[in-house]
Design a protein around this motif. Structure first.
Motif, PDB file in Angstrom:
ATOM      1  N   THR A   1     -21.583  23.645  40.995  1.00 35.04           N
ATOM      2  CA  THR A   1     -21.365  22.645  39.954  1.00 35.04           C
ATOM      3  C   THR A   1     -21.682  23.324  38.629  1.00 35.04           C
ATOM      4  O   THR A   1     -22.310  24.379  38.598  1.00 35.04           O
ATOM      5  CB  THR A   1     -22.262  21.400  40.158  1.00 35.04           C
ATOM      6  N   SER A   2     -21.243  22.791  37.538  1.00 34.26           N
ATOM      7  CA  SER A   2     -21.614  23.292  36.211  1.00 34.26           C
ATOM      8  C   SER A   2     -21.103  22.325  35.162  1.00 34.26           C
ATOM      9  O   SER A   2     -20.314  21.433  35.466  1.00 34.26           O
ATOM     10  CB  SER A   2     -21.062  24.695  35.950  1.00 34.26           C
ATOM     11  N   TYR A   3     -21.535  22.543  33.938  1.00 38.05           N
ATOM     12  CA  TYR A   3     -21.121  21.664  32.850  1.00 38.05           C
ATOM     13  C   TYR A   3     -19.813  22.155  32.222  1.00 38.05           C
ATOM     14  O   TYR A   3     -18.834  21.441  32.173  1.00 38.05           O
ATOM     15  CB  TYR A   3     -22.235  21.559  31.814  1.00 38.05           C
TER      16      TYR A   3
ATOM     17  N   PHE B   1     -29.342  21.551  26.364  1.00 40.03           N
ATOM     18  CA  PHE B   1     -29.023  21.979  27.723  1.00 40.03           C
ATOM     19  C   PHE B   1     -28.419  20.812  28.487  1.00 40.03           C
ATOM     20  O   PHE B   1     -28.513  19.653  28.101  1.00 40.03           O
ATOM     21  CB  PHE B   1     -30.257  22.515  28.465  1.00 40.03           C
ATOM     22  N   TRP B   2     -27.788  21.164  29.589  1.00 38.77           N
ATOM     23  CA  TRP B   2     -27.251  20.215  30.557  1.00 38.77           C
ATOM     24  C   TRP B   2     -28.104  20.349  31.809  1.00 38.77           C
ATOM     25  O   TRP B   2     -28.485  21.457  32.187  1.00 38.77           O
ATOM     26  CB  TRP B   2     -25.798  20.568  30.846  1.00 38.77           C
ATOM     27  N   LEU B   3     -28.417  19.249  32.447  1.00 39.58           N
ATOM     28  CA  LEU B   3     -29.219  19.236  33.661  1.00 39.58           C
ATOM     29  C   LEU B   3     -28.593  18.219  34.614  1.00 39.58           C
ATOM     30  O   LEU B   3     -28.194  17.132  34.201  1.00 39.58           O
ATOM     31  CB  LEU B   3     -30.656  18.823  33.325  1.00 39.58           C
ATOM     32  N   GLN B   4     -28.482  18.591  35.888  1.00 37.72           N
ATOM     33  CA  GLN B   4     -27.933  17.674  36.882  1.00 37.72           C
ATOM     34  C   GLN B   4     -28.816  17.711  38.115  1.00 37.72           C
ATOM     35  O   GLN B   4     -29.234  18.781  38.559  1.00 37.72           O
ATOM     36  CB  GLN B   4     -26.509  18.074  37.267  1.00 37.72           C
ATOM     37  N   GLN B   5     -29.070  16.558  38.687  1.00 41.15           N
ATOM     38  CA  GLN B   5     -29.870  16.523  39.904  1.00 41.15           C
ATOM     39  C   GLN B   5     -28.982  16.367  41.131  1.00 41.15           C
ATOM     40  O   GLN B   5     -27.993  15.639  41.105  1.00 41.15           O
ATOM     41  CB  GLN B   5     -30.922  15.419  39.856  1.00 41.15           C
ATOM     42  N   GLY B   6     -29.340  17.112  42.177  1.00 38.15           N
ATOM     43  CA  GLY B   6     -28.747  16.932  43.494  1.00 38.15           C
ATOM     44  C   GLY B   6     -27.314  17.344  43.697  1.00 38.15           C
ATOM     45  O   GLY B   6     -27.057  18.392  44.249  1.00 38.15           O
ATOM     46  N   ASP B   7     -26.384  16.533  43.284  1.00 36.79           N
ATOM     47  CA  ASP B   7     -24.975  16.673  43.600  1.00 36.79           C
ATOM     48  C   ASP B   7     -24.449  18.063  43.253  1.00 36.79           C
ATOM     49  O   ASP B   7     -24.646  18.508  42.127  1.00 36.79           O
ATOM     50  CB  ASP B   7     -24.200  15.605  42.823  1.00 36.79           C
ATOM     51  N   PRO B   8     -23.853  18.842  44.135  1.00 36.02           N
ATOM     52  CA  PRO B   8     -23.343  18.453  45.438  1.00 36.02           C
ATOM     53  C   PRO B   8     -24.308  18.753  46.596  1.00 36.02           C
ATOM     54  O   PRO B   8     -23.917  18.623  47.754  1.00 36.02           O
ATOM     55  CB  PRO B   8     -22.093  19.326  45.571  1.00 36.02           C
ATOM     56  N   TRP B   9     -25.509  19.184  46.309  1.00 35.86           N
ATOM     57  CA  TRP B   9     -26.452  19.530  47.364  1.00 35.86           C
ATOM     58  C   TRP B   9     -27.529  18.445  47.475  1.00 35.86           C
ATOM     59  O   TRP B   9     -27.388  17.366  46.945  1.00 35.86           O
ATOM     60  CB  TRP B   9     -27.056  20.912  47.113  1.00 35.86           C
TER      61      TRP B   9
END
Length: 181
Positions: free
Chosen positions: A71-73, A104-112
């Motif tokens: 995943t990425s922004y 910054f961009w931060l994402q939790q979980g998805d896709p893991w």
């Protein structure tokens, strides 16, 4: 100072001052492409006078953080952490501009695997006294796949020549509870 003497004429001596950089210049932006394509975590290339730099990012444990294309922004690569208590820390960055902005961009979980309650992410900076200051805490209990886009006007104590940024994952087990940066 370094003295250089000509091999052909002992009377030709030059005094040269050597300057080294102890921190990265601003603006600093890392899309993790260099680290991803080289397979070397923390590798960075500014495409300019700085060139290739190793260890721009360091991990508290080499097994629980890396780069991925999962995943990425904006670009195909992003950095991730996946174990409680672990950190990823930037190299020192030269910040003496009173208008320094951190984003910054931060994402939790998805896709893991999704972080759960208590498996939070803290974003921290190193202040001018050498203390880690929490800028914000992101909750593992937020909805699965939540994305955060953050911009901060950095406070006065962050504006120094050895500024560091740290992502610190709280709680969770090794190989689970992913946060993407």
């Amino acid at each position: 100072n370094v003295f250089i003497e000509s091999a052909g004429d002992a009377n030709q001596i030059r005094n040269v001052q050597v300057v080294t950089r102890t921190s990265l210049p601003t603006p600093f932006f890392d899309d993790f492409i260099e680290a991803g394509t080289s397979g070397q975590f923390g590798r960075y290339d500014d495409g300019g006078p700085l060139g290739t730099v190793h260890n721009v990012w360091t991990r508290s444990n080499d097994n629980w953080g890396d780069v991925t294309t999962a995943t990425s922004y904006l670009d195909p690569w992003c950095m991730y952490l996946d174990a409680g208590g672990e950190t990823i820390t930037s190299a020192p960055i030269f910040l003496e501009d009173t208008n320094s902005i951190l984003s910054f961009w931060l994402q939790q979980g998805d896709p893991w695997d999704q972080p759960d309650g208590g498996e939070d992410m803290q974003v921290e900076y190193l202040d001018d006294d050498g203390n880690w200051i929490v800028l914000e805490t992101f909750l593992g209990s937020d909805p699965y796949g939540t994305e955060y886009y953050r911009f901060y006007q950095l406070p006065e104590d962050a504006l120094h020549d050895l500024f560091k940024l740290r992502f610190h994952q709280l709680g969770g087990g090794p190989g689970w509870d992913y946060w993407f940066i």
